[in-house]
Design an enzyme around this catalytic site. Sequence first.
Site, short mmCIF file in Angstrom:
data_model
loop_
_atom_site.label_atom_id
_atom_site.label_comp_id
_atom_site.label_asym_id
_atom_site.label_seq_id
_atom_site.Cartn_x
_atom_site.Cartn_y
_atom_site.Cartn_z
N TYR A 20 0.84 -1.21 0.00
CA TYR A 20 0.00 0.00 0.00
C TYR A 20 0.87 1.25 0.00
CZ TYR A 20 -3.37 3.50 1.60
OH TYR A 20 -4.14 4.63 1.71
N GLU A 42 -12.16 5.89 4.08
CA GLU A 42 -11.60 6.73 5.14
C GLU A 42 -12.65 6.99 6.22
OE1 GLU A 42 -8.59 7.46 5.63
OE2 GLU A 42 -7.61 7.21 3.68
N TRP A 50 -6.27 1.56 9.99
CA TRP A 50 -6.37 1.51 8.54
C TRP A 50 -6.14 0.09 8.03
CZ3 TRP A 50 -8.67 3.45 4.72
CH2 TRP A 50 -8.24 3.23 3.40
#
Length: 200
Positions: A20, A42, A50
Amino acid sequence: MTTADVVRCPWGSAPDYVEYHDTEWGRVVRGDRLLFERLTLEAFQSGLSWLTILRKRPAFRAAFADFDIPTVAAFGEEDVDRLLADAGIVRNGSKIRAAISNARAAQSLPDGLDALLWSHAPPPGRVRPRTLADVPATSAESAALAKDLKRRGFRFVGPTTAYALMQATGMVDDHIVGCFRATEASEASKATEVSETRGA
């Protein structure tokens, strides 16, 4: 040089974050659907790690029709029930309903979501953070974006979430000094300057 030899932002060196960090975070994202996906993820991340969202992203894409805005905007209570029963995603009723509401708000934007979000991007030339401690959680631009989104009917997108969105989609580049992605960006900037000079 192996992947392990590459210098990264400290958070991006964790095994679950390498891909990522290296291929997505901080790269420019354009297009209403792709930005709606990032905005939605988000918002779901709020209060969670996350990594949780990243691992569930394939399931989120399947559950939310690949984040096609008109399709999600048309979701009704049966879809809410379906999503609440989907163990592959984060089963939070408020966030699920916010995602549907946000799709409807995005659909009503006269110039589209891309134009709205990028209109709040800061001008180029920001000082690159030297350490993680220098990376802010919010900015004047993210506060303005959050306020604008709220005014237009968006939910679960405060200044901190808005700033995380800006980081993830390349509106700001918070790869720290020394990270190979920061070096790539600096070299690309120099190449552009050289090209512009030659074309003058």
